[in-house]
Enzyme design. Structure first.
Site, mmCIF file in Angstrom:
data_model
loop_
_atom_site.group_PDB
_atom_site.id
_atom_site.type_symbol
_atom_site.label_atom_id
_atom_site.label_comp_id
_atom_site.label_asym_id
_atom_site.label_seq_id
_atom_site.Cartn_x
_atom_site.Cartn_y
_atom_site.Cartn_z
ATOM 1 N N GLU A 221 -1.024 -11.762 -5.383
ATOM 2 C CA GLU A 221 -0.888 -12.380 -3.830
ATOM 3 C C GLU A 221 -2.023 -11.558 -3.059
ATOM 4 O O GLU A 221 -2.520 -10.505 -3.164
ATOM 5 C CB GLU A 221 0.391 -11.813 -3.515
ATOM 6 C CG GLU A 221 0.706 -12.624 -2.004
ATOM 7 C CD GLU A 221 2.235 -12.538 -1.763
ATOM 8 O OE1 GLU A 221 3.213 -12.881 -2.487
ATOM 9 O OE2 GLU A 221 2.365 -12.009 -0.476
ATOM 10 N N ASP B 245 -2.642 -11.378 1.049
ATOM 11 C CA ASP B 245 -2.029 -11.498 2.487
ATOM 12 C C ASP B 245 -2.874 -11.363 3.835
ATOM 13 O O ASP B 245 -3.518 -10.315 3.962
ATOM 14 C CB ASP B 245 -0.917 -10.674 2.482
ATOM 15 C CG ASP B 245 0.373 -11.264 1.448
ATOM 16 O OD1 ASP B 245 0.391 -12.071 1.214
ATOM 17 O OD2 ASP B 245 0.712 -9.977 1.005
ATOM 18 N N GLU C 184 -1.250 -10.979 7.321
ATOM 19 C CA GLU C 184 0.145 -11.249 7.969
ATOM 20 C C GLU C 184 -0.424 -10.746 9.456
ATOM 21 O O GLU C 184 -0.943 -9.642 9.745
ATOM 22 C CB GLU C 184 1.100 -10.284 7.364
ATOM 23 C CG GLU C 184 1.312 -10.920 5.997
ATOM 24 C CD GLU C 184 2.301 -9.780 5.131
ATOM 25 O OE1 GLU C 184 3.166 -10.313 4.753
ATOM 26 O OE2 GLU C 184 2.229 -8.690 5.313
#
Ligand SMILES: *[C@@H]1O[C@H](CO)[C@@H](O)[C@H](O)[C@H]1NC(C)=O
Ligand SMILES: *[C@@H]1O[C@H](CO)[C@@H](O)[C@H](O)[C@H]1NC(C)=O
Ligand SMILES: *[C@@H]1O[C@H](CO)[C@@H](O)[C@H](O)[C@H]1NC(C)=O
Length: 310
Positions: free
Chosen positions: A118, A120, A122
């Protein structure tokens, strides 16, 4: 640096010319240019689906902007229908303009499931007048714990900015507009896991994270301010779409640096010094947390923290 960039452009131009003649990529149906610029909701719907709460997703601005909402009932998430192995992924995002404390807006790549990979972005909301924090993280083979947090050098609520990832065999580079903010390199040669085997989908979501997002959970979401909106435009995915039927027999369908797989070209595999300089500027001036220097969590800094950027 300018010279090598020019050479690269020339090289790309040469490759694309010879492609027009030879039909480059004809035998490689996996590679696509999937761009939504200018953004059109109808086109977007062909490559994405709503994974959580249909009623919190809307096309606004005459179909040129995607709006994800968080209200008392639910947050929402969209997911690409395909998964991709390596490539360039970008979205233009504008964050909720009022009090957004306790909310998280995420734009990420993920293979999902057990031992997932993953990458990310955010965006951690904040009370009115206080800045958003951009948290980034990288999971390799199920292991994350690589949080970095920065303030942005602009107000991400007032206009669209682009957030992008270049993922190739050598590294994962994360950009805010044209500014490199983070690199995660392939250190498989040193026994470290890298995101090299699992195709990842593209996701975006907005959700309630009152228990951790803002000042470590001190500022909770205030639903009197709901709905909270995140706006998206101009998604781009230049990538290898993985066709599960074909790839079971092909270890890596995206090796050759052709014009359609420019993210694998040499220039993008080594990070130029000016890019490293940008990243150092960001880290020096805007970083609020770095797992690499968190001695309580990591008495010995993780391998990638000490490895030089090459
Ligand atoms: C989206 O792309 C179009 C065409 O390149 C451009 O005019 C527009 O400003 C972009 N929108 C955003 C929000 O970046
Ligand atoms: C919110 O604002 C406070 C005060 O400026 C700051 O300490 C914090 O890092 C900001 N962001 C988040 C996500 O907590
Ligand atoms: C995947 O590959 C198979 C075999 O070549 C082909 O029949 C199928 O149409 C492909 N699927 C997609 C979604 O491209």
């Amino acid at each position: 640096m300018a010279l090598s960039k020019l050479m690269m452009l020339l090289l790309l131009a040469l490759i694309s010319c010879s492609c027009m003649i030879r039909g480059c990529g004809a035998g490689r149906p996996l590679s696509i240019r999937n761009t939504f610029t200018p953004f059109q909701y109808s086109k977007f719907q062909k490559s994405f689906f709503v994974a959580w709460s249909e009623s919190n997703v809307a096309a606004v601005d005459g179909g040129h902007t995607l709006q994800l909402s968080l209200d008392r009932q639910s947050g929402t998430a969209v997911s690409s229908t395909s998964k991709y192995l390596y490539g360039y992924f970008r979205a233009s995002i504008k964050l909720h303009s009022g009090n957004s404390a306790g909310t998280v807006t995420a734009f990420y790549l993920s293979s999902q499931g057990h031992n997932h990979d993953e990458v990310d972005f955010e965006f951690l909301g904040n009370v009115t007048g206080e800045p958003y924090v951009l948290q980034t993280n990288v999971y390799a083979n199920g292991i994350g714990n690589r949080e970095q947090r920065i303030f942005l050098w602009f107000d991400p609520r007032s206009e669209f900015h682009t957030y992008s990832v270049i993922w190739n065999h050598k590294s994962i580079s994360m950009y805010v507009d044209d500014m490199l903010i983070r690199v995660f390199q392939n250190n498989e040669a040193h026994g470290q896991p890298y995101l090299s085997k699992q195709p990842m989908g593209v996701y975006s979501s907005i959700f309630d994270a009152s228990n951790w997002a803002t000042r470590g959970g001190l500022d909770k979401i205030d639903f009197n301010n709901a709905p909270f909106h995140a706006h998206y435009a101009n998604f781009t995915m230049d990538s290898c779409v993985v066709n599960e039927t074909v790839t079971t027999s092909v270890a890596d369908p995206c090796v050759a640096p052709t014009s359609t797989e420019w993210w694998n070209a040499e220039w993008f595999q080594s990070i130029p010094a000016n890019r490293v300089g940008q990243m150092q500027w960001v880290n020096h001036n805007f970083m609020v947390y770095d797992y690499c220097t968190d001695k309580e969590r990591f008495p010995v800094a993780p391998f990638e923290c000490a490895a030089p950027i090459v």
